[in-house]
Structures are given as structure tokens and as C-alpha cells.
Design a protein around this motif. Structure first.
Motif, PDB file in Angstrom:
ATOM      1  N   GLU A 101      -6.709   5.006  -5.100  1.00  0.00           N
ATOM      2  CA  GLU A 101      -6.219   5.068  -3.860  1.00  0.00           C
ATOM      3  C   GLU A 101      -7.632   5.717  -2.754  1.00  0.00           C
ATOM      4  N   ALA A 102      -7.125   5.471  -2.099  1.00  0.00           N
ATOM      5  CA  ALA A 102      -8.432   5.524  -0.977  1.00  0.00           C
ATOM      6  C   ALA A 102      -8.864   7.305  -0.901  1.00  0.00           C
ATOM      7  N   GLY A 103     -10.240   7.574  -0.758  1.00  0.00           N
ATOM      8  CA  GLY A 103     -10.554   9.007  -1.239  1.00  0.00           C
ATOM      9  C   GLY A 103      -9.803   9.919  -2.141  1.00  0.00           C
ATOM     10  N   SER A 104      -9.255   9.253  -2.793  1.00  0.00           N
ATOM     11  CA  SER A 104      -9.343  10.123  -4.997  1.00  0.00           C
ATOM     12  C   SER A 104     -10.817  10.376  -4.845  1.00  0.00           C
ATOM     13  N   GLY A 105     -11.567   9.231  -4.631  1.00  0.00           N
ATOM     14  CA  GLY A 105     -12.989   9.048  -5.965  1.00  0.00           C
ATOM     15  C   GLY A 105     -13.939   9.338  -4.968  1.00  0.00           C
ATOM     16  N   PRO A 106     -14.587   9.458  -5.020  1.00  0.00           N
ATOM     17  CA  PRO A 106     -16.182   9.214  -4.399  1.00  0.00           C
ATOM     18  C   PRO A 106     -16.178   8.333  -3.308  1.00  0.00           C
TER      19      PRO A 106
END
Length: 268
Positions: A108-113
């Protein structure tokens, strides 16, 4: 995986160290040992993610590479942008930090770097991605690295000639023009991943939120054996890791329903 092997072989001499979380991608220790280097495995934290503080503390004068897998394979847990940035500030700038994003399309967008932003700010960051997962080209073995010019040039010089076939190159280029189709397939996986997670949680299974195309069940060897016998008996292939757990790939709804029935029968 081929690019990662080039990186490890090219940068490491005998006795040099490569740090990575464990459990993570099972090829990491194999590639390190093939290069004659020493694998430094850092246990996952209690949330099945990278223990970045412990990884930073494990750095020695022989550390050459640190591998960060996000979302982590096989647990599916991502590493946030802020945590990786703090980690990069804490480790020496001469250590290559490889961000392995083989499953990033499922996150999901924003969950990782924002790995490209980190690459632009920190010259010791290298990003690995692949066409083998979300793009569906597993058998063609096409992947790539985003790295500083000197690292990229070293990779070009050490690449095995003809390792990527003409067919694989054409398929990868065609995949870049089929982004909408890929995103549609990924959306189905995300929907099914969320459904399976909800149903398993309702039946008492404790799962950390996965950002990969799989779910991770922490299991001791007794539970792992029971689950594998049940899955094998039903003709369902899952991935078992001795002493750790089971990774279940999210498939179509009908196949996922079969998985859910088996896990319902073995719920704690």
C-alpha cells in the motif's frame, strides 16, 4: 537475484560481512557464502519486521553490505521511510545498503520507503527490483538495480554475457507498457489479502499485516508439520520454513477459500 549476486561477489572479499534480517529471502545466506563472505543474520523483531537497531549495532569494520528487504519475504512486513532514513544516518557511508523491493508493487502507498528519494540523498543506497513478481515474468528472470554510477558501472563490467535473453528483454519492455493490467491484477491480490487476513484473525490466527502477495503464519515445528500435512493432502502448495513458519501465497478467491478452510480446521 542475479544482480544481487554480482553486488555481493564484486564488493566482498573473504571474511567480509553482509548483514541482513532473518528470516528473510532465503537466497541471501547462499549468495553471501558463495562469495566467501560471512553472513550476519539479525533476528526479526516481535512484529516480524527488521530490527534496524540491532542491525546497526552488528556493524563492524568488515561490514561491506547491508540488505533490507521491504516488504520482507516471507513475512510481508515493510520498513517505513523514516526508519530507513534514520538507519542510513546511523551507519557508515562506505557500507552499501541494498533495498530489496521485489514485492513493492503489492504494498500500500506509504507503507514502505520512498526508495528513489533515499537513493538520491544517500550515495550508498542501491535499489533492487524485479519483473518476476507483480509483472508475472518469473520464468524469464529479469531484474534491475538503481545505483550510484560507480556501482552501476561495476555491475555492467561483472554481468554475465547473455544472462537475459532477447525474449526476456522484449517481455520486460512490453510489461512496462501494460501498467494498467498489472495494477488490476495487484488490486485483486490486495483485496483477497485483506479478506483472508480478516477471516483468519476472526478465527484466532495472529498475523502481522502483510504488504506482499502472501501471508505469514508464525508456527513452531509441531504446528508447521500439521499444516503442511493438511495442505499437502489438499494438493495446495505453500512454503514452509523449519523452525519459523509457513508462507501462503494469495491466489484467486476459490483457491484462497480452500486455504481458509484448512486453516479454520487448525485454528488455535
Amino acid at each position: 537475484m542475479g544482480v544481487l549476486q554480482q553486488i555481493i561477489t564484486g564488493l566482498c572479499d573473504a571474511g567480509d560481512e553482509v548483514i541482513f534480517a532473518w528470516r528473510s529471502f532465503e537466497a541471501y545466506p547462499i549468495l553471501v557464502e558463495l562469495a566467501g563472505a560471512r553472513a550476519v543474520r539479525i533476528p526479526l523483531d516481535h512484529l516480524e519486521g527488521h530490527d534496524l537497531d540491532a542491525m546497526a549495532a552488528a556493524v563492524t569494520e568488515r561490514t561491506k553490505i547491508i540488505l533490507l528487504c521491504t516488504p520482507n519475504n516471507p513475512t510481508g512486513v515493510p520498513i517505513s521511510h523514516d526508519r530507513i532514513e534514520a538507519f542510513l544516518r546511523a551507519v557508515r557511508s562506505d557500507i552499501l545498503v541494498v533495498i530489496d523491493e521485489a514485492y513493492v508493487e503489492y504494498a500500500e502507498a506509504g507503507s514502505g520507503p520512498d526508495s528513489l528519494a533515499l537513493y538520491r540523498e544517500y550515495p550508498n543506497v542501491c535499489i533492487l527490483r524485479t519483473f518476476s513478481k507483480a509483472y508475472g515474468l518469473a520464468g524469464l528472470r529479469v531484474g534491475y538495480a538503481v545505483a550510484a554510477p560507480e556501482i552501476a558501472e561495476g555491475l555492467r563490467r561483472t554481468a554475465l554475457p547473455f544472462s537475459v535473453s532477447a525474449l526476456a528483454q522484449k517481455a520486460a519492455i512490453a510489461s512496462l507498457d501494460a501498467g494498467e493490467e498489472m495494477e488490476a491484477r495487484v488490486a485483486v491480490v490486495k483485496q483477497e489479502r485483506a479478506r483472508m487476513s480478516r477471516e483468519l484473525a476472526a478465527r484466532g490466527w495472529k498475523l502481522e499485516p502483510s504488504q506482499g502477495n502472501f501471508l505469514w503464519i508464525r508456527a513452531d515445528d509441531e504446528l508447521r508439520t500439521r499444516l503442511m500435512e493438511a495442505f499437502d493432502g489438499a494438493g495446495i502448495m505453500v512454503r514452509a520454513y523449519q523452525g519459523d513458519g509457513v508462507r501462503i501465497t494469495v491466489a484467486d478467491a476459490a483457491a484462497n477459500d480452500r486455504v481458509l478452510r484448512i486453516l479454520a480446521a487448525h485454528a488455535a
